[in-house]
Design a protein around this motif. Structure first.
Motif, PDB file in Angstrom:
ATOM      1  N   PRO A 157       0.781  -1.242   0.000  1.00 24.62           N
ATOM      2  CA  PRO A 157       0.000   0.000   0.000  1.00 24.62           C
ATOM      3  C   PRO A 157       0.815   1.297   0.000  1.00 24.62           C
ATOM      4  O   PRO A 157       0.547   2.197  -0.818  1.00 24.62           O
ATOM      5  CB  PRO A 157      -0.858  -0.136   1.264  1.00 24.62           C
ATOM      6  N   GLY A 158       1.805   1.439   0.882  1.00 29.64           N
ATOM      7  CA  GLY A 158       2.543   2.707   0.965  1.00 29.64           C
ATOM      8  C   GLY A 158       3.259   3.069  -0.327  1.00 29.64           C
ATOM      9  O   GLY A 158       3.073   4.169  -0.876  1.00 29.64           O
ATOM     10  N   PRO A 159       4.089   2.173  -0.846  1.00 31.05           N
ATOM     11  CA  PRO A 159       4.763   2.460  -2.107  1.00 31.05           C
ATOM     12  C   PRO A 159       3.800   2.724  -3.265  1.00 31.05           C
ATOM     13  O   PRO A 159       4.081   3.552  -4.134  1.00 31.05           O
ATOM     14  CB  PRO A 159       5.578   1.189  -2.360  1.00 31.05           C
ATOM     15  N   ALA A 160       2.659   2.030  -3.281  1.00 33.79           N
ATOM     16  CA  ALA A 160       1.702   2.242  -4.371  1.00 33.79           C
ATOM     17  C   ALA A 160       1.155   3.665  -4.327  1.00 33.79           C
ATOM     18  O   ALA A 160       1.102   4.355  -5.352  1.00 33.79           O
ATOM     19  CB  ALA A 160       0.566   1.212  -4.271  1.00 33.79           C
ATOM     20  N   ILE A 161       0.765   4.124  -3.120  1.00 33.97           N
ATOM     21  CA  ILE A 161       0.217   5.482  -3.006  1.00 33.97           C
ATOM     22  C   ILE A 161       1.295   6.509  -3.357  1.00 33.97           C
ATOM     23  O   ILE A 161       1.044   7.465  -4.091  1.00 33.97           O
ATOM     24  CB  ILE A 161      -0.339   5.718  -1.579  1.00 33.97           C
ATOM     25  N   THR A 162       2.509   6.289  -2.851  1.00 35.15           N
ATOM     26  CA  THR A 162       3.620   7.194  -3.158  1.00 35.15           C
ATOM     27  C   THR A 162       3.870   7.258  -4.666  1.00 35.15           C
ATOM     28  O   THR A 162       4.095   8.328  -5.229  1.00 35.15           O
ATOM     29  CB  THR A 162       4.902   6.701  -2.442  1.00 35.15           C
TER      30      THR A 162
ATOM     31  N   LEU B 141       1.853   6.987  -7.031  1.00 30.94           N
ATOM     32  CA  LEU B 141       0.852   7.725  -7.811  1.00 30.94           C
ATOM     33  C   LEU B 141       1.490   8.984  -8.382  1.00 30.94           C
ATOM     34  O   LEU B 141       1.134   9.442  -9.474  1.00 30.94           O
ATOM     35  CB  LEU B 141      -0.340   8.108  -6.926  1.00 30.94           C
ATOM     36  N   ALA B 142       2.456   9.547  -7.632  1.00 28.89           N
ATOM     37  CA  ALA B 142       3.112  10.791  -8.059  1.00 28.89           C
ATOM     38  C   ALA B 142       3.917  10.611  -9.342  1.00 28.89           C
ATOM     39  O   ALA B 142       4.262  11.592  -9.997  1.00 28.89           O
ATOM     40  CB  ALA B 142       4.018  11.308  -6.945  1.00 28.89           C
ATOM     41  N   SER B 143       4.211   9.364  -9.711  1.00 32.79           N
ATOM     42  CA  SER B 143       4.965   9.132 -10.947  1.00 32.79           C
ATOM     43  C   SER B 143       4.130   9.460 -12.175  1.00 32.79           C
ATOM     44  O   SER B 143       4.651   9.679 -13.256  1.00 32.79           O
ATOM     45  CB  SER B 143       5.427   7.674 -11.018  1.00 32.79           C
TER      46      SER B 143
END
Lengths: 155, 141
Positions: free
Chosen positions: A103-108, A110-112
């Motif tokens: 979850p954490g890396p996926a949400i982060t 999103l900025a890509s």
């Protein structure tokens, strides 16, 4: 209000930590989970660093009667090992291994701006709602059976 | 497949630990990303704003990475949209059923010496490894 500023800054630091550590790269995650191939142990060091800091901080902070900006600590208190815990972790792990995202890396990530990440996060949100739905149905069904079965409150 | 990068991993891990420590010291909260996200998606009055701020912070942190460390989004492996939909559903559903993910169980829980979290972490690493094994060594040879 101050507590929310801390939340926001902590979120930023958390995301930067994920990015520096390699957790935002599915190739690193899958390399870490690939014990039978050319195992990349890097991500074990993410856990070692994070756990070491939090292990010490947790003990120091919990000596306080309350946090600085709130009136109490919200810390999990459950100690039971049940099927939901093991089954849920097993299901999560399967999705983590399949996608390389948690979850954490996926949400982060999103900025890509990469659309695939958005697809993953939307599906993850759907999975969270699906869980709410299943739990709601289960409660309803158990309540409607007059057998006196009680289920533990969801933590 | 990828290079061994223990120093950056350790450094990033320390930032994650510091962030989680700050959340405990100031707000009294345990950082479990799946739980924080679930609380935003299914809001409870009075317990949503800090969660939304944290999630917003993650995205802002992502934007900072995009500017200063674009290699963080050098995904390397990006599964097909269909696989990502299945993966996302499993991650969302599984983390709620098991009450936590890599952050809540894998970092905060283990550091609290919670047996529940140790069991959960061992389990999700095991099934993650099993899926990677199946995909890489069984299905594609």
């Amino acid at each position: 209000m101050k507590a929310c500023v801390v939340s926001c800054i902590s979120g930023i630091v958390f995301a930067v930590g994920l990015g520096i550590s390699g957790m935002t790269r599915p190739v690193k995650v899958i390399g870490f989970l690939d014990f039978a191939g050319k195992w990349d142990a890097s991500l074990a060091f993410v856990m070692i660093g994070a756990i070491a800091i939090y292990f010490v901080a947790y003990r120091l902070i919990r000596r306080r009667s309350a946090p600085l900006l709130a009136d109490k600590f919200w810390v999990p208190s459950r100690t039971d090992i049940d099927l939901n815990l093991i089954g849920g972790a097993a299901i999560f792990g399967a999705g983590w291994g399949l996608s390389g995202f948690c979850p954490g890396p996926a949400i982060t990530s999103l900025a890509s701006g990469v659309p695939s990440v958005g697809v993953f996060v939307l599906a993850m949100a759907a999975g969270i709602y699906l869980h709410g739905l299943v739990i709601g149905l289960r409660r309803f069904r158990i309540r409607s059976v007059p057998s006196g079965i009680q289920i533990a409150a969801d933590a | 497949m990828t290079d061994f990068t223990p120093i950056s991993a350790l450094l990033g891990g320390c930032l994650i630990g510091l962030s989680a420590s700050a959340m405990l010291l100031f707000d009294g909260k345990v950082v479990g990303i799946s739980g924080i996200l679930a609380g935003v998606l299914r809001p409870v009055r009075g317990d949503t704003l800090w969660r939304a701020c944290f999630i917003g912070g993650l995205v802002v942190g992502g934007l900072i990475l995009r500017m200063l460390l674009p290699a963080a989004f050098d995904f390397g492996i990006l599964r097909s949209p269909a696989a990502l939909v299945v993966g996302g559903l499993l991650v969302g559903f599984g983390t709620r059923l098991g009450n936590g993910c890599t952050s809540g169980h894998g970092v905060c829980g283990i550091a609290r010496l919670s047996v529940r979290s140790l069991v959960a972490t061992t389990t999700f690493i095991a099934t993650g490894a099993a899926v990677v094994y199946a995909l890489k060594h069984v299905l594609t040879g």
